[in-house]
Design a protein around this motif. Sequence first.
Motif, short mmCIF file in Angstrom:
data_model
loop_
_atom_site.label_atom_id
_atom_site.label_comp_id
_atom_site.label_asym_id
_atom_site.label_seq_id
_atom_site.Cartn_x
_atom_site.Cartn_y
_atom_site.Cartn_z
N LEU A 1 2.87 -16.32 1.88
CA LEU A 1 4.03 -15.63 1.28
C LEU A 1 4.37 -14.06 1.76
N PRO A 2 3.25 -13.38 2.10
CA PRO A 2 3.63 -12.02 2.62
C PRO A 2 4.40 -12.08 3.98
N ALA A 3 3.90 -12.97 4.66
CA ALA A 3 4.60 -13.05 6.25
C ALA A 3 6.05 -13.72 5.80
N ILE A 4 6.22 -14.53 4.82
CA ILE A 4 7.66 -14.96 4.79
C ILE A 4 8.44 -13.99 4.15
N VAL A 5 7.86 -13.20 3.37
CA VAL A 5 9.01 -11.93 2.87
C VAL A 5 9.11 -11.08 4.00
N THR A 6 8.04 -10.80 4.75
CA THR A 6 8.40 -9.68 5.60
C THR A 6 9.51 -10.13 6.67
N ALA A 7 9.52 -11.49 7.09
CA ALA A 7 10.55 -12.10 8.01
C ALA A 7 11.55 -12.28 7.22
N CYS A 8 11.71 -12.67 5.98
CA CYS A 8 13.11 -12.55 5.20
C CYS A 8 13.80 -10.98 5.02
N ALA A 9 12.85 -10.05 5.00
CA ALA A 9 13.35 -8.64 4.76
C ALA A 9 13.80 -8.10 5.96
N ARG A 10 13.25 -8.43 7.03
CA ARG A 10 13.76 -8.02 8.44
C ARG A 10 15.23 -8.42 8.58
N ARG A 11 15.59 -9.72 8.16
CA ARG A 11 16.99 -10.39 8.32
C ARG A 11 17.94 -9.99 7.18
N ALA A 12 17.52 -9.83 6.08
CA ALA A 12 18.55 -9.60 5.17
C ALA A 12 19.20 -8.39 5.11
N ARG A 13 20.67 -8.60 4.75
CA ARG A 13 21.65 -7.30 4.72
C ARG A 13 21.44 -6.46 3.76
N ARG A 14 21.09 -7.29 2.24
CA ARG A 14 21.18 -6.39 1.15
C ARG A 14 19.99 -6.71 0.33
N THR A 15 19.55 -7.70 -0.23
CA THR A 15 18.66 -7.65 -0.95
C THR A 15 17.58 -8.95 -0.94
N VAL A 16 16.25 -8.69 -1.25
CA VAL A 16 15.41 -10.02 -1.38
C VAL A 16 14.78 -10.13 -2.73
N VAL A 17 14.64 -11.04 -3.29
CA VAL A 17 14.05 -11.56 -4.51
C VAL A 17 12.78 -12.53 -4.45
N VAL A 18 11.97 -12.30 -4.91
CA VAL A 18 10.69 -12.91 -4.85
C VAL A 18 10.03 -13.23 -6.16
N ALA A 19 9.74 -14.59 -6.51
CA ALA A 19 9.20 -15.13 -7.72
C ALA A 19 7.75 -15.79 -7.33
N MET A 20 6.89 -15.21 -8.01
CA MET A 20 5.47 -15.70 -7.79
C MET A 20 4.68 -15.66 -9.32
N ALA A 21 3.62 -16.59 -9.22
CA ALA A 21 2.98 -16.84 -10.48
C ALA A 21 1.53 -15.98 -10.13
N ALA A 22 1.01 -15.76 -8.93
CA ALA A 22 -0.14 -15.45 -8.79
C ALA A 22 -0.05 -13.77 -8.70
#
Length: 411
Positions: free
Chosen positions: A329-350
Amino acid sequence: MITVFGTGTGAPVPADVLAGARLVVGGRRHLASAPVPDDAEQVVLGPLAPALDVIERHLKAESPVVVLASGDPGFFGIVRALAERFGSERLDVRPGVPSVASAFARLGLTWDDAVVVSAHGRELRTAVHVCRARPKVAVLTGPGSGPAELGAALRADARVLVVASALGSGEERVERVTPAEAAARDWGASVSVVLCLDEARLLGPVARTVAGSDAGPDRWALDEDAFAHRDSMITKFEVRALALARLGPRLGDHVWDIGAGSGSVAVECARFGAAVTAVEKTRDGVERVRANAAAHGVDVRAVHGAAPTVLSDLDDPDAVFVGGGGRELPAIVTACARRARRTVVVAMAALDRVPAVREALTGAGFSCDGVLLQSSRLAPLPGDVTRLAATNPVFLLWGYRTPVSHEGVAL
């Protein structure tokens, strides 16, 4: 007064429109074919600012001014610039038939339910996303944003492009091509409008209250039973409601749904008008996303693969929802944040993953906020009474890209 005459698609300019004009402004082909008085000054439209300055000089001298424009000059045309500079009360606008109306007429199609987007002097990506999201779109073309570029961007989509060139002239052409065929051709500069049609959805039931735009979804954060899903593996509607509010999906946006599962977030974003790419690592999950999209009458591009590896093949998103990922998950979020123009939303249970995800967002230059969502739903009990049934708590983190000034300072 400034007389603004729309030539429509090939309509001649009547002599009485130009009678007494001291300044005539228009495109080179308009001026060449119009009965411009011999003593009138002519300005060929190129850069707009110099032409507006000349118009202002003639207005101060109370000299009659005529501006010749293509189609309907109030439809993505010069009326806006003239009104902003001189005031709409000084304009005598005489519209012609716009190229969009002519193009749809050639096909025998209505266009009150079409979305019209201009790619002339604007980013092509917005037009592409609208074409992916809506079944009937007219794209006004421009240099570098013509049929070839539009076709190249839509190669993976089941669309038909209708390319209308030189409408109303002796060289008029209206051609139906696939996106791949459009991408392979040199169309020249005579193209005025491209219609992008999703013929599988064209004749479906669409309720509209405003011409050219649907009324939007009648409700959102739909119940889980509105989607096919496996073993309750679906983003619950309470979480989805806040996620949608933070994502802000809208027409012209591109949204990623990572770890899509049932595709409930993807489908809801598409219902708001966004173009959506859903990434799912299981093949049955991909089919489930497609089935849910079809059931709700939207088009979602479902991609089989695992993030972050598969993300390199996708077009940049405006917003991203991450609903899965496990240890990655952290690596995925980092990759998404590098590409997103406006916002990133993350849902997690842990709980354990919250600090790492927050660090991934802030490390990519995003602000970060979040909430722990805990809800209890009404549930029946024997004896016609009701209890509260708790749902599993979910952490929702979101980050917005921090605007940066031209000097590189965060605003």
